[in-house]
Scaffold this motif. Structure first.
Motif, PDB file in Angstrom:
ATOM      1  N   ALA A 105      81.101  31.204 143.061  1.00  0.00           N
ATOM      2  CA  ALA A 105      81.796  30.384 144.383  1.00  0.00           C
ATOM      3  C   ALA A 105      83.030  31.657 145.307  1.00  0.00           C
ATOM      4  CB  ALA A 105      81.889  29.114 143.520  1.00  0.00           C
ATOM      5  N   VAL A 106      83.157  31.360 144.498  1.00  0.00           N
ATOM      6  CA  VAL A 106      84.509  31.590 145.670  1.00  0.00           C
ATOM      7  C   VAL A 106      84.558  32.787 146.702  1.00  0.00           C
ATOM      8  CG1 VAL A 106      86.690  33.309 145.721  1.00  0.00           C
ATOM      9  CG2 VAL A 106      86.535  31.400 143.865  1.00  0.00           C
ATOM     10  N   MET A 157      82.409  30.291 149.315  1.00  0.00           N
ATOM     11  CA  MET A 157      83.360  30.173 150.605  1.00  0.00           C
ATOM     12  C   MET A 157      83.673  31.282 151.289  1.00  0.00           C
ATOM     13  SD  MET A 157      83.417  27.057 149.777  1.00  0.00           S
ATOM     14  CE  MET A 157      83.304  25.376 148.277  1.00  0.00           C
ATOM     15  N   GLU A 204      86.984  27.073 154.252  1.00  0.00           N
ATOM     16  CA  GLU A 204      86.605  26.649 153.350  1.00  0.00           C
ATOM     17  C   GLU A 204      87.064  27.608 151.539  1.00  0.00           C
ATOM     18  OE1 GLU A 204      84.597  25.603 156.578  1.00  0.00           O
ATOM     19  OE2 GLU A 204      85.450  27.133 155.542  1.00  0.00           O
ATOM     20  N   TYR A 245      88.593  25.272 149.109  1.00  0.00           N
ATOM     21  CA  TYR A 245      87.747  25.342 147.070  1.00  0.00           C
ATOM     22  C   TYR A 245      88.520  25.293 146.163  1.00  0.00           C
ATOM     23  CZ  TYR A 245      84.965  27.589 143.896  1.00  0.00           C
ATOM     24  OH  TYR A 245      84.700  28.149 142.002  1.00  0.00           O
ATOM     25  N   GLN A 246      89.479  26.616 146.251  1.00  0.00           N
ATOM     26  CA  GLN A 246      90.697  26.742 145.238  1.00  0.00           C
ATOM     27  C   GLN A 246      91.120  24.928 144.839  1.00  0.00           C
ATOM     28  OE1 GLN A 246      90.156  29.507 143.431  1.00  0.00           O
ATOM     29  NE2 GLN A 246      90.607  30.933 144.567  1.00  0.00           N
ATOM     30  N   LEU A 260      89.060  23.354 142.737  1.00  0.00           N
ATOM     31  CA  LEU A 260      88.450  24.049 141.950  1.00  0.00           C
ATOM     32  C   LEU A 260      89.727  23.238 140.771  1.00  0.00           C
ATOM     33  CD1 LEU A 260      86.329  25.400 140.091  1.00  0.00           C
ATOM     34  CD2 LEU A 260      87.938  27.355 140.969  1.00  0.00           C
ATOM     35  N   PHE A 268      85.852  17.673 149.355  1.00  0.00           N
ATOM     36  CA  PHE A 268      84.478  18.512 148.239  1.00  0.00           C
ATOM     37  C   PHE A 268      84.954  17.532 146.629  1.00  0.00           C
ATOM     38  CE2 PHE A 268      86.108  22.703 150.036  1.00  0.00           C
ATOM     39  CZ  PHE A 268      84.800  22.909 150.830  1.00  0.00           C
ATOM     40  N   SER A 289      79.601  24.313 152.395  1.00  0.00           N
ATOM     41  CA  SER A 289      80.781  24.524 151.931  1.00  0.00           C
ATOM     42  C   SER A 289      79.944  23.032 150.891  1.00  0.00           C
ATOM     43  CB  SER A 289      81.971  24.270 152.251  1.00  0.00           C
ATOM     44  OG  SER A 289      82.199  23.006 152.935  1.00  0.00           O
ATOM     45  N   TRP A 340      79.104  23.040 146.107  1.00  0.00           N
ATOM     46  CA  TRP A 340      79.337  21.994 145.689  1.00  0.00           C
ATOM     47  C   TRP A 340      78.640  21.541 144.802  1.00  0.00           C
ATOM     48  CZ3 TRP A 340      84.079  21.859 142.923  1.00  0.00           C
ATOM     49  CH2 TRP A 340      84.861  22.186 142.964  1.00  0.00           C
TER      50      TRP A 340
END
Length: 460
Positions: free
Chosen positions: A272-273, A276, A283, A287-288, A291, A375, A432, A436
């Motif tokens: 998923a990284v 993104m 994004e 995300y990081q 997460l 997110f 993005s 998710w």
């Protein structure tokens, strides 16, 4: 007397209340241990980050490569838990069978990890093959090689920690991991930056610090087991050199599906990284952060679920089918409760949570903050299903049911979740947010399939 009877808090309490307290006795220390362990990588990243962006990127790359073998070794290390708990469930005074399982678990990680680690001699070449910048790849290889000596000790800690949980001595690993985390930070300070007269080794110093911390943590547990009254009765290290190839093969046979199952989930969130990254830099950064919040929320349910697997194994060994169902149900319910303690505030105040990671007053952070806040409600929603799937999966491991769950996990994450994440993320305006939703779909599928499997194998 069965292990179930020795763990009962009081005869006047009902079976569900007894189960709750028995689970908490080992689950809370295991959950706190997971939380502290989670902080180790955070400490490393923060301290390496002071060297600059290139060393930080190299450390991230090196940790990803190192994690591949760590996951591979976790299966055999975690396979010891159901073997020990079922043996003790059948007979609380059993020592020989437990000793065989723990000893051969340590043999397996002690022999296998160094041999498999030889592939890291080509870490730079592998990094270049994946398109990583040459200067980052060159920095990553010596860092990985410095981490490698600590791998068998890190896996050995898992073996010993699971043994101690099965005999209801789960606090000792918590204390050891706290001490080794502090030690790791001190060694980082000395070896990364060259303080107090030590050589400035930068990334290599961070790797050496981690390896030394893992080794010291392992031998601290060995010392505790050799000293503590109940643990030393098992004589785990007496005639340690004596081989037991049938039990060695049994640990390996039970362990490899667990490794693949863990790998399926780890690879999904790493993949998923990259999704993104194709959408945008902001994004990927958002995300990081999100997460990290989700992973933090996951640590306590993971510890409770591991304890639930021990409880299920004890009941299975005692041939108590009602106890198996009760232990599994309690683990699922407590895992849901634990993760909701974090998920509900995250869902209600996403911008406030995001502000812990990024300075809200900085205009440069505005776009990332907005993405993180969008997110987090989805991450909070999938936390419910994450708790169910991990508790069900650990309960099934307690029953030594590992191959069908491996297949179900692979289907949930890679035939359902990832295609949805890739399609929604790259092929629709959701972008993005769509990634998710795909992750949520994978966890819903895993929760339903593993929960269904658990119901099938535990029903009368």
């Amino acid at each position: 007397m069965t292990m179930n009877e020795t763990l009962a808090p009081a005869p006047s309490q009902g079976p569900w209340r007894r189960e709750f307290f028995a689970l908490m006795a080992i689950g809370l220390p295991m959950g706190l241990t997971q939380l502290v362990q989670f902080s180790i990588n955070t400490v490393d990243v923060v301290m390496i980050g002071q060297l600059g962006p290139e060393p930080l990127a190299a450390a991230a790359l090196g940790l990803v490569m190192f994690y591949v073998l760590y996951v591979a070794g976790m299966g055999p290390a975690m396979a010891v838990s159901p073997m020990v708990s079922q043996a003790l469930g059948a007979d609380a005074e059993e020592t020989r069978d437990v000793r065989r399982s723990v000893r051969m678990g340590l043999w397996l990680v002690g022999i296998g990890a160094p041999i498999l680690s030889l592939i890291y001699l080509f870490a730079e070449e592998f990094a270049l093959m994946t398109g990583q910048p040459a200067h980052v790849a060159a920095l990553a290889e010596p860092y990985v090689l410095a981490l490698v000596p600590g791998l068998p000790f890190a896996l050995g800690v898992i073996v010993l920690r699971n043994f101690l949980a099965a005999i209801e001595r789960a606090r000792a690993p918590l204390y050891v991991i706290i001490l080794t985390t502090l030690l790791n930070a001190l060694l980082n300070y000395l070896l990364i930056y060259g303080n107090w007269g030590f050589p400035r080794l930068e990334l290599v110093g961070a790797g050496i610090a981690s390896s030394l911390s893992h080794a010291i943590g392992f031998f601290a547990l060995v010392a505790y087991i050799s000293w503590e009254k109940r643990a030393k009765r098992f004589e785990l290290f007496h005639n340690f050199q004596r081989s037991d190839w049938p039990r060695f093969a049994e640990v390996a046979r039970l362990g490899w599906p667990i490794s693949i199952t863990i790998g399926f989930e780890a690879m999904l969130f790493n993949a998923a990284v990259f999704l993104m990254g194709r959408i945008g830099v902001n994004e990927m950064a958002a995300y990081q952060v999100a997460l990290n919040v989700a992973a933090l929320a996951f640590m306590m349910p993971l510890g409770l679920s591991m304890a639930g697997g021990v409880r299920v194994g004890l009941m299975e060994g005692a041939k108590d089918r009602a106890g198996v169902r009760r232990a599994a149900a309690m683990a699922v319910l407590c895992s849901i409760g634990a993760i909701m303690l974090v998920a509900v505030p995250v869902m209600l105040w996403p911008m406030g949570v995001a502000g812990f990671y990024l300075e809200p007053g900085d205009a440069n952070n505005a776009a990332v903050l907005a993405l993180v806040a969008s997110f987090l409600p989805i991450a909070a929603a999938f936390a419910l299903f994450d708790a169910i799937q991990v508790a069900a999966g650990q309960a099934l491991r307690g029953l030594k049911d590992v191959r069908i769950p491996m297949i179900l996990t692979g289907i949930s994450y890679w035939l359902i979740g990832f295609p949805i994440a890739a399609w929604l993320g790259l092929g629709t305006p959701l972008a993005s947010i769509g990634v998710w939703w795909g992750l949520l779909a994978s966890l819903v599928a895993a929760a339903l399939s593993l929960g269904g499997r658990l119901w099938l194998v535990t029903r009368d």
